[in-house]
Design a protein around this motif. Sequence first.
Motif, PDB file in Angstrom:
ATOM      1  N   PRO A  90     -10.232  -4.562   1.005  1.00  0.00           N
ATOM      2  CA  PRO A  90      -8.805  -5.318   1.294  1.00  0.00           C
ATOM      3  C   PRO A  90      -7.905  -4.851   0.100  1.00  0.00           C
ATOM      4  CG  PRO A  90     -10.669  -6.709   1.433  1.00  0.00           C
ATOM      5  CD  PRO A  90     -11.250  -5.576   0.911  1.00  0.00           C
ATOM      6  N   ALA A  91      -6.632  -4.636   0.748  1.00  0.00           N
ATOM      7  CA  ALA A  91      -5.569  -4.175  -0.104  1.00  0.00           C
ATOM      8  C   ALA A  91      -4.316  -5.113  -0.038  1.00  0.00           C
ATOM      9  CB  ALA A  91      -5.158  -2.878  -0.195  1.00  0.00           C
ATOM     10  N   ARG A  92      -3.591  -5.286  -1.035  1.00  0.00           N
ATOM     11  CA  ARG A  92      -2.374  -6.102  -0.949  1.00  0.00           C
ATOM     12  C   ARG A  92      -1.005  -4.950  -1.070  1.00  0.00           C
ATOM     13  NH1 ARG A  92      -2.928  -9.142  -4.827  1.00  0.00           N
ATOM     14  NH2 ARG A  92      -1.269  -8.319  -6.311  1.00  0.00           N
ATOM     15  N   VAL A  93      -0.270  -4.783  -0.168  1.00  0.00           N
ATOM     16  CA  VAL A  93       0.600  -3.720  -0.284  1.00  0.00           C
ATOM     17  C   VAL A  93       2.204  -4.492  -0.475  1.00  0.00           C
ATOM     18  CG1 VAL A  93       1.918  -1.956   1.105  1.00  0.00           C
ATOM     19  CG2 VAL A  93      -0.571  -2.466   1.392  1.00  0.00           C
ATOM     20  N   ARG A  94       3.052  -3.859  -1.498  1.00  0.00           N
ATOM     21  CA  ARG A  94       4.261  -3.962  -1.904  1.00  0.00           C
ATOM     22  C   ARG A  94       5.098  -2.879  -1.504  1.00  0.00           C
ATOM     23  NH1 ARG A  94       6.497  -6.238  -7.818  1.00  0.00           N
ATOM     24  NH2 ARG A  94       8.895  -6.192  -7.352  1.00  0.00           N
ATOM     25  N   PRO A  95       5.870  -2.910  -0.450  1.00  0.00           N
ATOM     26  CA  PRO A  95       6.977  -1.717  -0.433  1.00  0.00           C
ATOM     27  C   PRO A  95       7.884  -1.831  -1.702  1.00  0.00           C
ATOM     28  CG  PRO A  95       6.583  -3.215   1.680  1.00  0.00           C
ATOM     29  CD  PRO A  95       5.909  -3.878   0.489  1.00  0.00           C
ATOM     30  N   LEU A  96       8.188  -0.268  -2.219  1.00  0.00           N
ATOM     31  CA  LEU A  96       9.136  -0.343  -3.126  1.00  0.00           C
ATOM     32  C   LEU A  96      10.580   0.180  -2.593  1.00  0.00           C
ATOM     33  CD1 LEU A  96       6.605   1.208  -5.670  1.00  0.00           C
ATOM     34  CD2 LEU A  96       7.314  -1.221  -5.569  1.00  0.00           C
ATOM     35  N   GLY A  97      10.307   0.947  -1.669  1.00  0.00           N
ATOM     36  CA  GLY A  97      11.338   1.762  -0.960  1.00  0.00           C
ATOM     37  C   GLY A  97      11.304   3.090  -0.937  1.00  0.00           C
ATOM     38  N   SER A  98      12.236   3.807  -0.110  1.00  0.00           N
ATOM     39  CA  SER A  98      11.964   5.157   0.126  1.00  0.00           C
ATOM     40  C   SER A  98      10.479   5.674   0.614  1.00  0.00           C
ATOM     41  CB  SER A  98      12.330   6.079  -1.183  1.00  0.00           C
ATOM     42  OG  SER A  98      13.832   5.752  -1.587  1.00  0.00           O
ATOM     43  N   GLY A  99       9.963   4.836   1.217  1.00  0.00           N
ATOM     44  CA  GLY A  99       8.567   5.183   2.009  1.00  0.00           C
ATOM     45  C   GLY A  99       7.333   5.148   0.902  1.00  0.00           C
ATOM     46  N   THR A 100       7.816   4.437  -0.186  1.00  0.00           N
ATOM     47  CA  THR A 100       6.635   4.246  -1.324  1.00  0.00           C
ATOM     48  C   THR A 100       6.249   2.685  -1.461  1.00  0.00           C
ATOM     49  OG1 THR A 100       8.167   3.958  -3.100  1.00  0.00           O
ATOM     50  CG2 THR A 100       7.432   6.228  -2.581  1.00  0.00           C
ATOM     51  N   ALA A 101       5.106   2.597  -1.865  1.00  0.00           N
ATOM     52  CA  ALA A 101       4.577   1.085  -1.998  1.00  0.00           C
ATOM     53  C   ALA A 101       3.510   1.223  -3.185  1.00  0.00           C
ATOM     54  CB  ALA A 101       3.712   0.723  -0.892  1.00  0.00           C
ATOM     55  N   ARG A 102       3.570  -0.055  -3.824  1.00  0.00           N
ATOM     56  CA  ARG A 102       2.392  -0.461  -4.865  1.00  0.00           C
ATOM     57  C   ARG A 102       1.305  -1.172  -4.025  1.00  0.00           C
ATOM     58  NH1 ARG A 102       2.565  -1.742 -10.167  1.00  0.00           N
ATOM     59  NH2 ARG A 102       4.294   0.270 -10.235  1.00  0.00           N
ATOM     60  N   ARG A 114      11.302   2.326  -9.562  1.00  0.00           N
ATOM     61  CA  ARG A 114      10.139   3.017  -9.565  1.00  0.00           C
ATOM     62  C   ARG A 114      10.092   3.561  -8.282  1.00  0.00           C
ATOM     63  NH1 ARG A 114       6.174   5.351 -11.769  1.00  0.00           N
ATOM     64  NH2 ARG A 114       4.011   5.065 -11.000  1.00  0.00           N
ATOM     65  N   ALA A 115      10.962   3.139  -7.077  1.00  0.00           N
ATOM     66  CA  ALA A 115      10.861   4.018  -5.962  1.00  0.00           C
ATOM     67  C   ALA A 115      11.569   5.355  -6.308  1.00  0.00           C
ATOM     68  CB  ALA A 115      11.440   3.047  -4.846  1.00  0.00           C
ATOM     69  N   ALA A 116      12.612   5.241  -6.877  1.00  0.00           N
ATOM     70  CA  ALA A 116      13.476   6.296  -7.272  1.00  0.00           C
ATOM     71  C   ALA A 116      12.831   7.418  -7.991  1.00  0.00           C
ATOM     72  CB  ALA A 116      14.875   6.162  -7.907  1.00  0.00           C
ATOM     73  N   GLU A 117      11.895   7.057  -8.890  1.00  0.00           N
ATOM     74  CA  GLU A 117      11.040   7.750  -9.782  1.00  0.00           C
ATOM     75  C   GLU A 117       9.883   8.457  -8.978  1.00  0.00           C
ATOM     76  OE1 GLU A 117       8.307   8.061 -13.925  1.00  0.00           O
ATOM     77  OE2 GLU A 117       8.959   5.893 -12.804  1.00  0.00           O
ATOM     78  N   LEU A 118       9.243   7.697  -7.987  1.00  0.00           N
ATOM     79  CA  LEU A 118       8.408   8.170  -7.130  1.00  0.00           C
ATOM     80  C   LEU A 118       8.857   9.275  -6.242  1.00  0.00           C
ATOM     81  CD1 LEU A 118       6.380   4.878  -6.504  1.00  0.00           C
ATOM     82  CD2 LEU A 118       5.574   6.878  -8.098  1.00  0.00           C
ATOM     83  N   ALA A 119       9.954   8.826  -5.731  1.00  0.00           N
ATOM     84  CA  ALA A 119      10.652   9.738  -4.659  1.00  0.00           C
ATOM     85  C   ALA A 119      10.686  11.336  -5.331  1.00  0.00           C
ATOM     86  CB  ALA A 119      12.056   9.509  -4.309  1.00  0.00           C
ATOM     87  N   THR A 120      10.704  11.363  -6.587  1.00  0.00           N
ATOM     88  CA  THR A 120      10.595  12.880  -6.986  1.00  0.00           C
ATOM     89  C   THR A 120       9.101  13.564  -7.417  1.00  0.00           C
ATOM     90  OG1 THR A 120      10.087  12.026  -9.431  1.00  0.00           O
ATOM     91  CG2 THR A 120      12.483  12.229  -8.486  1.00  0.00           C
ATOM     92  N   ALA A 123       2.271   3.915  12.396  1.00  0.00           N
ATOM     93  CA  ALA A 123       3.244   3.183  11.726  1.00  0.00           C
ATOM     94  C   ALA A 123       3.953   4.507  11.097  1.00  0.00           C
ATOM     95  CB  ALA A 123       2.792   2.505  10.450  1.00  0.00           C
ATOM     96  N   ARG A 124       5.206   4.406  10.898  1.00  0.00           N
ATOM     97  CA  ARG A 124       6.357   5.682  10.295  1.00  0.00           C
ATOM     98  C   ARG A 124       6.629   5.114   8.778  1.00  0.00           C
ATOM     99  NH1 ARG A 124       5.739   9.807  14.450  1.00  0.00           N
ATOM    100  NH2 ARG A 124       5.118   8.405  16.181  1.00  0.00           N
ATOM    101  N   ALA A 125       6.773   5.993   8.193  1.00  0.00           N
ATOM    102  CA  ALA A 125       7.191   5.969   6.837  1.00  0.00           C
ATOM    103  C   ALA A 125       8.839   5.498   6.695  1.00  0.00           C
ATOM    104  CB  ALA A 125       6.775   7.207   6.045  1.00  0.00           C
ATOM    105  N   ASP A 126       9.510   5.989   7.455  1.00  0.00           N
ATOM    106  CA  ASP A 126      10.693   5.695   7.641  1.00  0.00           C
ATOM    107  C   ASP A 126      11.124   4.382   7.924  1.00  0.00           C
ATOM    108  OD1 ASP A 126       9.931   6.334   9.991  1.00  0.00           O
ATOM    109  OD2 ASP A 126      11.574   7.842  10.626  1.00  0.00           O
ATOM    110  N   GLY A 127      11.043   3.467   7.119  1.00  0.00           N
ATOM    111  CA  GLY A 127      11.454   2.249   7.390  1.00  0.00           C
ATOM    112  C   GLY A 127      10.228   1.156   7.787  1.00  0.00           C
ATOM    113  N   ALA A 128       9.077   1.754   8.175  1.00  0.00           N
ATOM    114  CA  ALA A 128       8.081   0.885   8.581  1.00  0.00           C
ATOM    115  C   ALA A 128       7.455   0.344   7.552  1.00  0.00           C
ATOM    116  CB  ALA A 128       6.741   1.779   9.146  1.00  0.00           C
ATOM    117  N   ALA A 129       7.506   0.853   6.239  1.00  0.00           N
ATOM    118  CA  ALA A 129       7.183  -0.072   4.887  1.00  0.00           C
ATOM    119  C   ALA A 129       7.687  -1.181   4.791  1.00  0.00           C
ATOM    120  CB  ALA A 129       7.284   1.042   3.819  1.00  0.00           C
ATOM    121  N   ALA A 130       9.046  -1.447   5.349  1.00  0.00           N
ATOM    122  CA  ALA A 130       9.583  -2.773   5.013  1.00  0.00           C
ATOM    123  C   ALA A 130       9.070  -3.735   5.879  1.00  0.00           C
ATOM    124  CB  ALA A 130      11.005  -2.602   5.035  1.00  0.00           C
ATOM    125  N   ARG A 131       8.349  -3.168   7.089  1.00  0.00           N
ATOM    126  CA  ARG A 131       8.150  -4.259   8.006  1.00  0.00           C
ATOM    127  C   ARG A 131       6.378  -4.217   8.009  1.00  0.00           C
ATOM    128  NH1 ARG A 131      11.456  -0.665  10.511  1.00  0.00           N
ATOM    129  NH2 ARG A 131       9.882   0.189  11.681  1.00  0.00           N
TER     130      ARG A 131
END
Length: 599
Positions: free
Chosen positions: A309-321, A368-374, A286-294
């Motif tokens: 097991p883990a639950r994944v919530r995409p946040l944006g900009s290739g980051t996730a909770r 949060r995604a904007a903060e994580l991007a830094t 999987a690629r970070a650029d857009g794959a997180a959303a899918r």
Amino acid sequence: MKGTNVHVVATAGHVDHGKSTLLRALTGMEPDRWAEERRRGLTIDLGFVWTSDPDVAFVDVPGHERFISNMLAGVGPVPAVLFVVAADGGWQVQSEEHLAVLDTLGVRHGVLAVTRADLADPAPVLAEAAERLGRTSLGGVEAVAVSAVTGQGLPELRAALGRLTAALPVPDPSADVRLWIDRAFTVDGRGVVVTGTLGRGTLRTAQTLKIAGTGDLVEVRGLHSLQVAYEEVRGPARVAVNLRGRAAAGLRRGDALLDPERWAEVGEVDVRLDETHAPAARARVARADGAAARMPGQLIWHIGSAAVPARVRPLGSGTARVTLSRPLPLRLGDRALLRDPGNRDVYGATLLDVRPPALDRRGAARARAAELATLTGAPDGAAELRRRGLMRRADMLAMGATPPGPPVAGDWLADGEHWAGLRGRLLRLVEEHDRAHPEDPGLTPEAVRQALGLPDRALVDALAAGTSLRRRRGRLAAALPVLPERLRGAVAAVRRELADAPFAAPDAGRLAELGLDARALAIAEAAGALLRVQPGVVLLPGALEEAVRILAGLAQPFTVAQARQAMGTSRRVALAVLQRLDGLGRTRRVDDAHRVILG
């Protein structure tokens, strides 16, 4: 005896390409531990063998797609790989899948061995495999053609492994221990033994370790590395740890042993999903650029030997909770792998925050995604403190970051700019309270703590230190409170009368005539204009020090009558002053009639 460093290398490659056979030829040992493995000629679980030429311990992993979880448990804690491709088999499905896993985990050190060079020309496979590995985190690696049957290339492979291990980073022997367990079993007469790859840090006999998840403590009863007993073993090493403690009986693969009080065990983290560069076959990366959303919302989280097991919530900009099914000992910068067991997609994850904030407001995920991007994922104590303002030193160390300076109070660290802002808010808060409630002696520390949202009362005291604030009856008040206009005339009259006779306190009638009731006197005292020695006994603020000076000139001990006469006042006022000085520890009664000055 102290254990010497033996580097640990995992195998990787397609099933039936000769990984275990190659290790037998290199080490003279049998990596397949189970009779079923030897009967079927198929590695099912992890195997462990080693050689002293060079000093390398190998973790042999299964190549079959059904045992990918076992493979991940083997390579997870290991920094280097021996990648195997058969000359007569060429690049295959599990070759691709294993390479994708290694790339996703960010493994950067390896050697390529093309086996069965006696059965087919190894040159084409060497070229293709080297090119594929070169497009991943492994980059350019040494490549050797070998035959476990004829011995062709084995000396060259040993030499390449020696150069590989010599180039590996030297881990810190004082680092905090986190030993991921890959085997747990019982030995008659000895109890529970666990094995794992010690990447860094030091294990010692009699050392106390904590079991991650339960918090139970166990003691190291004995240590072995490559079947030799040691009092101390430093990473990197393969270790077998004999444990003492009832809780050890419940240990299994995927658990971890930790230095107590040194690790954050967390169930929710924020990560960056990292793009890998392995080309996709059946094992699609999987690629970070857009794959997180899918990506699916439910995946398996792999780190060390753990798989949960883990639950994944995409946040944006290739980051996730990522929310884990059970807490794990994790630190900033850890590399993990998220795997979809349904289609075998894998996602690399770099831990950016192991103590993330709640996402309970509209737009919180985007912010949060904007903060994580830094963030880079590299542990940075100063940056963590800037983001959080306040945090405990122990919590920062448990996250894997170094505190940038000493605590401001107790174990609390504070960012300089945030601390200055809190101090400014404290001053404004106290001053506003004094203006609104001039009769109050000030704000209680607990009221200040709540108003400033501080987690500990000790922080209030630290903030107040070095400011112009003063303490009165355990409360915080402004240094120069203002006397209300309506009381200034009455208070000035009392101060004029006391200026000539400092201990001739006005009686109740005079105070009533001036309109100075109990509330008015409290306001005057808060403003520093008068001193209430006792209810109804009002003097100037410096009267007690003046009384001590006068009483020190008397023959010691002295009576109330002598004190009254020396101060030129009534018995009522003299007794009130002496009782106040008793409470302050400036005078002491020696009998029913006499006192002495204490200083």
